[in-house]
Design a protein around this motif. Structure first.
Motif, mmCIF file in Angstrom:
data_model
loop_
_atom_site.group_PDB
_atom_site.id
_atom_site.type_symbol
_atom_site.label_atom_id
_atom_site.label_comp_id
_atom_site.label_asym_id
_atom_site.label_seq_id
_atom_site.Cartn_x
_atom_site.Cartn_y
_atom_site.Cartn_z
ATOM 1 N N GLU A 218 0.830 -1.203 0.000
ATOM 2 C CA GLU A 218 0.000 0.000 0.000
ATOM 3 C C GLU A 218 0.866 1.256 0.000
ATOM 4 O O GLU A 218 0.560 2.243 -0.695
ATOM 5 C CB GLU A 218 -0.915 -0.012 1.224
ATOM 6 C CG GLU A 218 -2.106 0.908 1.118
ATOM 7 C CD GLU A 218 -3.143 0.681 2.208
ATOM 8 O OE1 GLU A 218 -4.075 1.497 2.300
ATOM 9 O OE2 GLU A 218 -3.013 -0.303 2.964
ATOM 10 N N LEU A 219 1.960 1.224 0.755
ATOM 11 C CA LEU A 219 2.884 2.361 0.780
ATOM 12 C C LEU A 219 3.596 2.502 -0.561
ATOM 13 O O LEU A 219 3.920 3.616 -0.994
ATOM 14 C CB LEU A 219 3.891 2.192 1.914
ATOM 15 C CG LEU A 219 3.314 2.312 3.330
ATOM 16 C CD1 LEU A 219 4.351 1.921 4.376
ATOM 17 C CD2 LEU A 219 2.817 3.731 3.595
ATOM 18 N N GLY A 220 3.824 1.387 -1.232
ATOM 19 C CA GLY A 220 4.410 1.432 -2.564
ATOM 20 C C GLY A 220 3.492 2.116 -3.557
ATOM 21 O O GLY A 220 3.937 2.903 -4.408
ATOM 22 N N GLU A 221 2.194 1.845 -3.447
ATOM 23 C CA GLU A 221 1.212 2.501 -4.310
ATOM 24 C C GLU A 221 1.148 4.001 -4.013
ATOM 25 O O GLU A 221 1.004 4.819 -4.931
ATOM 26 C CB GLU A 221 -0.167 1.863 -4.096
ATOM 27 C CG GLU A 221 -0.254 0.426 -4.570
ATOM 28 C CD GLU A 221 -1.591 -0.220 -4.224
ATOM 29 O OE1 GLU A 221 -2.426 0.460 -3.597
ATOM 30 O OE2 GLU A 221 -1.779 -1.399 -4.578
ATOM 31 N N LEU A 222 1.270 4.352 -2.732
ATOM 32 C CA LEU A 222 1.264 5.765 -2.345
ATOM 33 C C LEU A 222 2.487 6.473 -2.930
ATOM 34 O O LEU A 222 2.376 7.593 -3.456
ATOM 35 C CB LEU A 222 1.271 5.877 -0.823
ATOM 36 C CG LEU A 222 1.224 7.295 -0.228
ATOM 37 C CD1 LEU A 222 -0.087 7.978 -0.579
ATOM 38 C CD2 LEU A 222 1.392 7.237 1.289
ATOM 39 N N ASN A 223 3.625 5.829 -2.866
ATOM 40 C CA ASN A 223 4.849 6.394 -3.437
ATOM 41 C C ASN A 223 4.700 6.620 -4.940
ATOM 42 O O ASN A 223 5.081 7.670 -5.462
ATOM 43 C CB ASN A 223 6.025 5.454 -3.162
ATOM 44 C CG ASN A 223 7.304 5.906 -3.843
ATOM 45 O OD1 ASN A 223 7.727 7.048 -3.711
ATOM 46 N ND2 ASN A 223 7.916 5.008 -4.601
ATOM 47 N N THR A 224 4.113 5.652 -5.622
ATOM 48 C CA THR A 224 3.893 5.782 -7.067
ATOM 49 C C THR A 224 2.962 6.951 -7.376
ATOM 50 O O THR A 224 3.181 7.706 -8.338
ATOM 51 C CB THR A 224 3.294 4.482 -7.640
ATOM 52 O OG1 THR A 224 4.216 3.405 -7.413
ATOM 53 C CG2 THR A 224 3.037 4.605 -9.131
ATOM 54 N N ALA A 225 1.926 7.109 -6.549
ATOM 55 C CA ALA A 225 0.988 8.215 -6.744
ATOM 56 C C ALA A 225 1.701 9.561 -6.599
ATOM 57 O O ALA A 225 1.449 10.499 -7.376
ATOM 58 C CB ALA A 225 -0.161 8.109 -5.738
ATOM 59 N N TYR A 226 2.593 9.671 -5.614
ATOM 60 C CA TYR A 226 3.368 10.900 -5.426
ATOM 61 C C TYR A 226 4.322 11.132 -6.594
ATOM 62 O O TYR A 226 4.438 12.260 -7.105
ATOM 63 C CB TYR A 226 4.155 10.842 -4.105
ATOM 64 C CG TYR A 226 3.433 11.473 -2.940
ATOM 65 C CD1 TYR A 226 3.767 12.754 -2.494
ATOM 66 C CD2 TYR A 226 2.407 10.814 -2.280
ATOM 67 C CE1 TYR A 226 3.112 13.337 -1.421
ATOM 68 C CE2 TYR A 226 1.740 11.392 -1.207
ATOM 69 C CZ TYR A 226 2.093 12.655 -0.782
ATOM 70 O OH TYR A 226 1.433 13.243 0.268
ATOM 71 N N GLU A 227 5.019 10.095 -7.005
ATOM 72 C CA GLU A 227 5.961 10.232 -8.123
ATOM 73 C C GLU A 227 5.254 10.713 -9.382
ATOM 74 O O GLU A 227 5.722 11.620 -10.083
ATOM 75 C CB GLU A 227 6.646 8.886 -8.398
ATOM 76 C CG GLU A 227 7.706 8.494 -7.396
ATOM 77 C CD GLU A 227 8.364 7.180 -7.750
ATOM 78 O OE1 GLU A 227 7.716 6.344 -8.436
ATOM 79 O OE2 GLU A 227 9.526 6.970 -7.347
ATOM 80 N N THR A 228 4.114 10.102 -9.668
ATOM 81 C CA THR A 228 3.346 10.460 -10.866
ATOM 82 C C THR A 228 2.705 11.838 -10.728
ATOM 83 O O THR A 228 2.765 12.668 -11.643
ATOM 84 C CB THR A 228 2.245 9.413 -11.121
ATOM 85 O OG1 THR A 228 2.834 8.115 -11.225
ATOM 86 C CG2 THR A 228 1.485 9.728 -12.391
ATOM 87 N N GLY A 229 2.125 12.084 -9.570
ATOM 88 C CA GLY A 229 1.374 13.319 -9.357
ATOM 89 C C GLY A 229 2.215 14.566 -9.262
ATOM 90 O O GLY A 229 1.725 15.677 -9.502
ATOM 91 N N LEU A 230 3.500 14.413 -8.907
ATOM 92 C CA LEU A 230 4.370 15.580 -8.736
ATOM 93 C C LEU A 230 5.474 15.656 -9.784
ATOM 94 O O LEU A 230 6.390 16.464 -9.672
ATOM 95 C CB LEU A 230 4.992 15.555 -7.335
ATOM 96 C CG LEU A 230 3.999 15.620 -6.171
ATOM 97 C CD1 LEU A 230 4.722 15.440 -4.840
ATOM 98 C CD2 LEU A 230 3.226 16.935 -6.180
ATOM 99 N N LYS A 231 5.365 14.832 -10.805
ATOM 100 C CA LYS A 231 6.414 14.778 -11.834
ATOM 101 C C LYS A 231 6.474 16.054 -12.656
ATOM 102 O O LYS A 231 7.551 16.600 -12.904
ATOM 103 C CB LYS A 231 6.175 13.573 -12.751
ATOM 104 C CG LYS A 231 7.308 13.315 -13.729
ATOM 105 C CD LYS A 231 7.071 12.020 -14.489
ATOM 106 C CE LYS A 231 8.235 11.722 -15.415
ATOM 107 N NZ LYS A 231 8.028 10.454 -16.172
#
Length: 346
Positions: A218-231
């Protein structure tokens, strides 16, 4: 250093004696009769530790947090009963350096299974300005080499970061303790906590491992969301009253500009207000962030003087009715939305 937040060790030591005396008539079985049954009695220092214990421990643990909802964790003063209850715990989970009173009480509690999560990842120094563009290769190397074994960090090395200081948000010579605001580091900590619970309660080791794996995913999915959302954003700079987001900024290539350093309620100096105004114009920053557990006065003062907007960026030191979510994951998702809006995500 915010002196008002530190509680003298002698006061804590005295409270320990009082607390143990107050609880001397209460046996482990008495606690069990209170509804805990055969569950592992876990004491967590504040919310980020409570969340880990509850999610990983699941139905096998009874978790008590020393920091009640709405209490600013750095200001925590332990009652004699709280201090005594620590020694009655089967397992204690805390983050050294955030709460001096807790650190001292745990040291004197005699509990066998105590886990300081700063030993489960690598702490770094962050000042009021933290840029993710500087030293990115070095940061990548750290994760490739230093995190190869999450449990290989000796406690002594982490203790040095906090020598002589109860809490410093990246002051010179001090390590930044806000590791939970980086989902990747928080996942590293979760893995270590899971393994420590397996050792403390081997009868339920399989469930602890299953719960740990689920949380890490779940934390991995959160990290991906941040990476994508703030790129892709119009600016990489955000302004905050509480310099708690150094790890988050570094992880996602952002720059944190803290207004007044370690105290989220401190009044910024006229010189700092002018400096922030200049930075905001240069970097096209739009928003001054404040937190849920502290006054928004500083943020509103600065926003009024500089023409910026205000919004909440929650350092997740506690969950209250004002929180933009019911738990760590939901509040972190709200933080991502706030950052996207402030930074002009495309």
């Amino acid at each position: 250093m915010n002196v008002r937040r530190l509680i003298p060790t002698t006061a804590v030591a005295g409270a320990v004696v009082l607390g143990l005396t107050a609880l001397s008539a209460c046996s482990t079985s008495d606690a069990a009769e209170g509804g805990n049954g055969d569950k592992l009695k876990v004491t967590a220092s504040f919310y980020p530790m409570q969340f880990l214990a509850e999610r990983i421990g699941g139905e096998h643990v009874a978790v008590t947090s020393l920091t009640k909802p709405g209490v600013e964790p750095h200001d925590l003063e332990l009652s004699p009963r709280q201090i005594g209850s620590i020694s009655e715990s089967d397992y204690v989970l805390y983050l050294k350096g955030i709460q001096p009173a807790v650190d001292d009480a745990i040291k004197q509690s005699g509990v066998k299974n105590t886990v300081d999560v700063t030993t489960l990842t690598t702490l770094e120094n962050h000042g009021s300005e933290v840029s993710g563009h500087e030293g990115e290769e070095e940061h990548a190397d750290e994760h490739g080499e230093e995190h190869a074994d999450e449990h290989g960090h000796e406690e002594e090395s982490h203790e040095e970061h906090f020598e002589g200081d109860g809490h410093n948000h990246g002051e010179e010579g001090g390590a930044d303790p806000h590791i939970w605001l980086d989902p990747v580091k928080y996942a590293e900590v979760a893995k270590g906590v899971g393994k420590s619970l397996e050792k403390a309660d081997p009868d339920h080791a399989a469930d602890y491992k299953k719960n740990t794996d689920a949380l890490v995913a779940e934390l991995g999915e959160l990290n991906t969301a941040y990476e994508t959302g703030l790129k892709n954003t119009s600016t990489k700079t955000f302004i905050t009253t509480h310099s708690a987001f150094g790890y988050l900024a570094e992880r996602y290539g952002l720059t944190q500009q803290g207004i007044a350093g370690i105290d989220p309620e401190a009044e910024p100096s006229p010189a700092r207000i002018q400096e922030i105004h200049t930075i905001a114009e240069k970097e096209k920053a739009t928003t001054v962030f404040f937190e849920t557990l502290a006054s928004d006065k500083t943020a509103k003062t600065l926003a009024k003087d500089t023409g910026l907007k205000t919004d909440v960026l929650d350092p997740l030191e506690g969950i209250t009715k004002k929180s933009q979510g019911a738990d760590y994951i939901e509040v972190m998702e709200s933080n991502l939305t706030a950052l996207q809006k402030a930074l002009g995500a495309k």
